[in-house]
Design a protein around this motif. Sequence first.
Motif, PDB file in Angstrom:
ATOM      1  N   GLY A   1      -8.068 -12.223   1.838  1.00  0.00           N
ATOM      2  CA  GLY A   1      -7.869 -11.725   3.197  1.00  0.00           C
ATOM      3  C   GLY A   1      -6.517 -11.060   3.311  1.00  0.00           C
ATOM      4  O   GLY A   1      -5.685 -11.162   2.407  1.00  0.00           O
ATOM      5  N   TYR A   2      -6.308 -10.366   4.422  1.00  0.00           N
ATOM      6  CA  TYR A   2      -5.073  -9.608   4.619  1.00  0.00           C
ATOM      7  C   TYR A   2      -3.840 -10.498   4.488  1.00  0.00           C
ATOM      8  O   TYR A   2      -2.791 -10.055   4.025  1.00  0.00           O
ATOM      9  CB  TYR A   2      -5.083  -8.917   5.992  1.00  0.00           C
ATOM     10  N   TYR A   3      -3.943 -11.775   4.905  1.00  0.00           N
ATOM     11  CA  TYR A   3      -2.803 -12.687   4.826  1.00  0.00           C
ATOM     12  C   TYR A   3      -2.375 -12.916   3.367  1.00  0.00           C
ATOM     13  O   TYR A   3      -1.194 -13.096   3.077  1.00  0.00           O
ATOM     14  CB  TYR A   3      -3.171 -14.022   5.481  1.00  0.00           C
ATOM     15  N   LEU A   4      -3.345 -12.906   2.465  1.00  0.00           N
ATOM     16  CA  LEU A   4      -3.063 -13.156   1.046  1.00  0.00           C
ATOM     17  C   LEU A   4      -2.843 -11.864   0.275  1.00  0.00           C
ATOM     18  O   LEU A   4      -2.184 -11.851  -0.758  1.00  0.00           O
ATOM     19  CB  LEU A   4      -4.215 -13.959   0.422  1.00  0.00           C
ATOM     20  N   GLY A   5      -3.383 -10.793   0.754  1.00  0.00           N
ATOM     21  CA  GLY A   5      -3.219  -9.503   0.079  1.00  0.00           C
ATOM     22  C   GLY A   5      -4.259  -8.499   0.538  1.00  0.00           C
ATOM     23  O   GLY A   5      -5.444  -8.800   0.570  1.00  0.00           O
ATOM     24  N   ARG A   6      -3.778  -7.322   0.925  1.00  0.00           N
ATOM     25  CA  ARG A   6      -4.687  -6.256   1.345  1.00  0.00           C
ATOM     26  C   ARG A   6      -5.272  -5.563   0.122  1.00  0.00           C
ATOM     27  O   ARG A   6      -4.683  -5.607  -0.945  1.00  0.00           O
ATOM     28  CB  ARG A   6      -3.928  -5.229   2.188  1.00  0.00           C
ATOM     29  N   PRO A   7      -6.422  -4.910   0.303  1.00  0.00           N
ATOM     30  CA  PRO A   7      -6.957  -4.116  -0.812  1.00  0.00           C
ATOM     31  C   PRO A   7      -5.987  -2.963  -1.113  1.00  0.00           C
ATOM     32  O   PRO A   7      -5.574  -2.255  -0.190  1.00  0.00           O
ATOM     33  CB  PRO A   7      -8.286  -3.585  -0.259  1.00  0.00           C
ATOM     34  N   LEU A   8      -5.606  -2.806  -2.379  1.00  0.00           N
ATOM     35  CA  LEU A   8      -4.626  -1.792  -2.777  1.00  0.00           C
ATOM     36  C   LEU A   8      -5.099  -1.031  -4.002  1.00  0.00           C
ATOM     37  O   LEU A   8      -5.900  -1.544  -4.783  1.00  0.00           O
ATOM     38  CB  LEU A   8      -3.288  -2.468  -3.129  1.00  0.00           C
ATOM     39  N   PRO A   9      -4.580   0.192  -4.204  1.00  0.00           N
ATOM     40  CA  PRO A   9      -4.864   0.883  -5.454  1.00  0.00           C
ATOM     41  C   PRO A   9      -4.285   0.070  -6.618  1.00  0.00           C
ATOM     42  O   PRO A   9      -3.261  -0.598  -6.449  1.00  0.00           O
ATOM     43  CB  PRO A   9      -4.121   2.216  -5.325  1.00  0.00           C
ATOM     44  N   ALA A  10      -4.936   0.145  -7.784  1.00  0.00           N
ATOM     45  CA  ALA A  10      -4.515  -0.659  -8.939  1.00  0.00           C
ATOM     46  C   ALA A  10      -3.026  -0.517  -9.240  1.00  0.00           C
ATOM     47  O   ALA A  10      -2.338  -1.505  -9.470  1.00  0.00           O
ATOM     48  CB  ALA A  10      -5.344  -0.267 -10.156  1.00  0.00           C
ATOM     49  N   ARG A  11      -2.519   0.720  -9.187  1.00  0.00           N
ATOM     50  CA  ARG A  11      -1.111   0.917  -9.586  1.00  0.00           C
ATOM     51  C   ARG A  11      -0.136   0.262  -8.615  1.00  0.00           C
ATOM     52  O   ARG A  11       0.986  -0.048  -8.983  1.00  0.00           O
ATOM     53  CB  ARG A  11      -0.808   2.414  -9.748  1.00  0.00           C
ATOM     54  N   GLU A  12      -0.580   0.019  -7.370  1.00  0.00           N
ATOM     55  CA  GLU A  12       0.288  -0.694  -6.427  1.00  0.00           C
ATOM     56  C   GLU A  12       0.132  -2.206  -6.556  1.00  0.00           C
ATOM     57  O   GLU A  12       1.105  -2.950  -6.481  1.00  0.00           O
ATOM     58  CB  GLU A  12      -0.025  -0.276  -4.983  1.00  0.00           C
ATOM     59  N   LEU A  13      -1.109  -2.633  -6.741  1.00  0.00           N
ATOM     60  CA  LEU A  13      -1.360  -4.073  -6.866  1.00  0.00           C
ATOM     61  C   LEU A  13      -0.648  -4.638  -8.083  1.00  0.00           C
ATOM     62  O   LEU A  13      -0.082  -5.731  -8.048  1.00  0.00           O
ATOM     63  CB  LEU A  13      -2.871  -4.327  -6.971  1.00  0.00           C
ATOM     64  N   TRP A  14      -0.693  -3.871  -9.184  1.00  0.00           N
ATOM     65  CA  TRP A  14      -0.078  -4.353 -10.426  1.00  0.00           C
ATOM     66  C   TRP A  14       1.196  -3.585 -10.743  1.00  0.00           C
ATOM     67  O   TRP A  14       1.490  -3.312 -11.891  1.00  0.00           O
ATOM     68  CB  TRP A  14      -1.079  -4.247 -11.576  1.00  0.00           C
TER      69      TRP A  14
END
Length: 271
Positions: A257-270
């Motif tokens: 969920g948004y509280y734990l992490g929003r959906p992001l492009p791979a290069r931003e998430l990692w």
Amino acid sequence: QAKTRGRSRYEFFDVGLRRRMQRRLRLEQDLRDAVRHGRLWTAYQPVVDLSTDRVVAVEALLRWNHPIHGPVSPTEFIPLAEESDLINLLGAHMLRETTRELGIRRERGTEVDLKINLSTRQLDDPALVTAVEHALAAAGLPPSALCLEITESALMRDFVLASETLTALRELGVRLAIDDFGTGYSSLAQLQRLTLDTLKIDRSFVNGLGRSRDAEAIVTSIIAMAHAVELTVVAEGVENGEQLELLRELGCDQAQGYYLGRPLPARELWA
Ligand code: C2E
Ligand code: MG
Ligand code: MG
Ligand code: MG
């Protein structure tokens, strides 16, 4: 006079209908072009294990930025794609791209699993099983690293339950999840027969946690029911710390969920 008014009202309605149909037709054509030219992209949302607080998986979610309309929600364009063969093209593209991405991340030491959403139209396609097998092999991923999510309402149609594709996928060793649980009408007996691995509680129930006793009672019983047939329970749509702590107390296994992490492009998430 009344006749004129009636007629203009009719025409007004007609114009609205025509506009909606035109938007659909345009979107469908634009979607086809976007798929062909690789203009769709994937966002990844982390899934957190509540006993270790670690990210154990990512859910891949399709994104489309329309050149004129801006971001179009998958809840609008997936049904459009499902009306034609486009969903199979889209699904195949999604599968290749996300397994490849995860293969790269795993090589760099990120031990997370991948969750992909499937539509029933994809389950109708016998070529899906080989496509999954090839994508996993090409990316160097074990089948157990992939979890395919199917919504409860789609899964409960008889032909899907009985489908050879579902059986073959299971035999391959990929994991299966029932998505948006609580919005359909499945029974405990049906759940057990499915031999699924994971149940995802629909975010409408998670949303009510801390505000509605009913929501808490429903979430409590879904978790008990899922655990009784040995399913891992994931709560979706966690938006605040209070919901997270309640889910933890209720024995929920994982959450996103948004509280734990929003959906992001791979290069931003990692990053
Ligand atoms: P879903 O599989 O249940 O995905 C969860 C949806 O909830 C995602 O919406 C996600 O962005 C959203 N979400 C996550 N956390 C929160 C939160 O804390 N609050 C709120 N309000 N929302 C949250 P999204 O990305 O718009 O996707 C909607 C649906 O479209 C998905 O629901 C899934 O059924 C479908 N979908 C997305 N990508 C694909 C795909 O590649 N293939 C297929 N067949 N369906 C897809
Ligand atoms: Mg999902
Ligand atoms: Mg869901
Ligand atoms: Mg949902």
